[in-house]
Structures are given as structure tokens and as C-alpha cells.
Scaffold this motif. Sequence first.
Motif, short mmCIF file in Angstrom:
data_model
loop_
_atom_site.label_atom_id
_atom_site.label_comp_id
_atom_site.label_asym_id
_atom_site.label_seq_id
_atom_site.Cartn_x
_atom_site.Cartn_y
_atom_site.Cartn_z
N ASP A 81 -19.54 -72.64 52.50
CA ASP A 81 -19.24 -74.07 52.53
C ASP A 81 -20.24 -74.94 51.77
OD1 ASP A 81 -21.35 -73.82 54.26
OD2 ASP A 81 -20.37 -74.80 55.95
N GLY A 82 -21.12 -74.32 51.02
CA GLY A 82 -22.09 -75.10 50.25
C GLY A 82 -21.45 -75.77 49.06
N GLU A 83 -22.03 -76.91 48.69
CA GLU A 83 -21.51 -77.66 47.55
C GLU A 83 -21.51 -76.82 46.28
OE1 GLU A 83 -22.39 -81.75 45.03
OE2 GLU A 83 -23.92 -80.98 46.38
N ALA A 84 -22.55 -76.02 46.07
CA ALA A 84 -22.64 -75.20 44.86
C ALA A 84 -21.47 -74.22 44.77
CB ALA A 84 -23.96 -74.45 44.82
N ASP A 85 -21.08 -73.62 45.91
CA ASP A 85 -19.95 -72.69 45.91
C ASP A 85 -18.64 -73.41 45.63
OD1 ASP A 85 -21.35 -70.26 46.49
OD2 ASP A 85 -21.54 -70.93 48.57
N ARG A 86 -18.45 -74.58 46.24
CA ARG A 86 -17.21 -75.34 46.02
C ARG A 86 -17.09 -75.75 44.56
NH1 ARG A 86 -19.16 -77.94 50.69
NH2 ARG A 86 -19.47 -79.85 49.50
N VAL A 87 -18.18 -76.27 44.01
CA VAL A 87 -18.17 -76.70 42.61
C VAL A 87 -17.96 -75.51 41.68
CG1 VAL A 87 -19.60 -77.68 40.76
CG2 VAL A 87 -19.54 -78.77 43.01
N ALA A 89 -16.44 -72.66 42.29
CA ALA A 89 -15.06 -72.18 42.37
C ALA A 89 -14.11 -73.09 41.59
CB ALA A 89 -14.61 -72.08 43.83
N LEU A 90 -14.27 -74.38 41.75
CA LEU A 90 -13.40 -75.32 41.04
C LEU A 90 -13.63 -75.26 39.53
CD1 LEU A 90 -13.67 -78.28 43.56
CD2 LEU A 90 -11.66 -76.84 43.16
N GLU A 91 -14.88 -75.13 39.11
CA GLU A 91 -15.17 -75.06 37.69
C GLU A 91 -14.75 -73.73 37.08
OE1 GLU A 91 -19.26 -76.22 37.08
OE2 GLU A 91 -18.73 -78.34 37.23
N THR A 92 -14.68 -72.68 37.90
CA THR A 92 -14.24 -71.38 37.42
C THR A 92 -12.73 -71.34 37.23
OG1 THR A 92 -16.11 -70.32 38.52
CG2 THR A 92 -14.29 -68.89 37.94
N GLY A 93 -12.01 -72.23 37.94
CA GLY A 93 -10.57 -72.27 37.75
C GLY A 93 -9.74 -72.42 39.01
N TYR A 97 -10.09 -76.04 47.44
CA TYR A 97 -11.09 -75.27 48.20
C TYR A 97 -11.02 -75.70 49.65
CZ TYR A 97 -15.57 -72.74 48.69
OH TYR A 97 -16.55 -71.86 49.02
N VAL A 98 -10.83 -74.75 50.55
CA VAL A 98 -10.78 -75.00 51.99
C VAL A 98 -11.84 -74.13 52.64
CG1 VAL A 98 -9.35 -74.92 54.08
CG2 VAL A 98 -8.29 -75.43 51.87
N THR A 99 -12.64 -74.73 53.53
CA THR A 99 -13.69 -73.95 54.19
C THR A 99 -13.23 -73.48 55.57
OG1 THR A 99 -14.72 -75.95 55.06
CG2 THR A 99 -15.59 -75.10 52.99
N LYS A 100 -13.76 -72.32 55.95
CA LYS A 100 -13.52 -71.77 57.28
C LYS A 100 -14.57 -72.37 58.21
CE LYS A 100 -12.12 -67.32 55.36
NZ LYS A 100 -12.51 -65.92 55.21
N PRO A 101 -14.24 -72.65 59.46
CA PRO A 101 -12.91 -72.53 60.07
C PRO A 101 -11.97 -73.58 59.50
CG PRO A 101 -14.42 -73.57 61.61
CD PRO A 101 -15.23 -73.19 60.40
N PHE A 102 -10.68 -73.29 59.58
CA PHE A 102 -9.68 -74.14 58.98
C PHE A 102 -8.48 -74.26 59.91
CE2 PHE A 102 -8.79 -69.80 58.06
CZ PHE A 102 -7.43 -69.69 58.24
N SER A 103 -7.64 -75.21 59.62
CA SER A 103 -6.37 -75.37 60.32
C SER A 103 -5.28 -74.74 59.47
CB SER A 103 -6.08 -76.86 60.53
OG SER A 103 -4.71 -77.07 60.70
#
Length: 119
Positions: A81-87, A89-93, A97-103
Motif C-alpha cells: 500500500d505504499g505510494e511508491a508501489d502504487r505509482v 504500478a500505474l506508471e508500468t501500465g 490500484y486497490v489495496t488490501k483489505p478491500f471491499s
Amino acid sequence: MVQRILVVEDEPAIADAVAYALRRDGFTVDIAGTCDEAGRAADAELIVLDLMLPDGSGFDLIRNWRRAGRLTPIIVLSSRDGEADRVAALETGADDYVTKPFSPREVVARVRAVLRRVA
């Protein structure tokens, strides 16, 4: 026409919860638990992808699919759930992005939203 969703998730309880919610909403769902299975999976209209898989990284899958010209929308579903991972993933394509736990309802809503955008 029923839309096919590929859920790439190695934790059976999570994969089953997402698949159940999507099927209940009228989607056809295939489940893959590894990068290898995801690479061999049938064409899907959208992919829900975990980043941490037992045989590799979801980042690598995204990168490889995009390099191969595969434009299938991808929603990452990850405990990272870190910002670096979200960014990253989005920049990779990835498209979302949804983080766990989720609905599960939120995941279905995001699937529908992404599919509307690409239609």
C-alpha cells in the motif's frame, strides 16, 4: 455479451471472494494463481492482478504484457500500500490500484468503471 475477467491471485480465499463478487454481477471469471498460469490464461477483457505471486512479480507481468502490445485493462489488487508501489504500478501500465483489505463491491465497481472508460 458476458465479459471475461482474469483474477491473478495466489491466495484462494481472496481469489474466490473477488471471483464470487464478479460472477454475481454477471461476469465470467477465470482464476490464475501464478505468473505462469496468468501468461497462459485465455484472453480476458480485464485483469485483476496481485503484485506478489509465488513465481514472480505482478510488475513484471504488467511490463511484459504492455511490451507485447497487450492493451487489456489491469486493476492491481495488492497488500503493498505504499505510494511508491502504487505509482510504479500505474506508471508500468496498470489502469487502477486497490489495496488490501478491500471491499469486493468496490472491486466490482472499479472493474465496471475501467471497462466503461475503455469501451
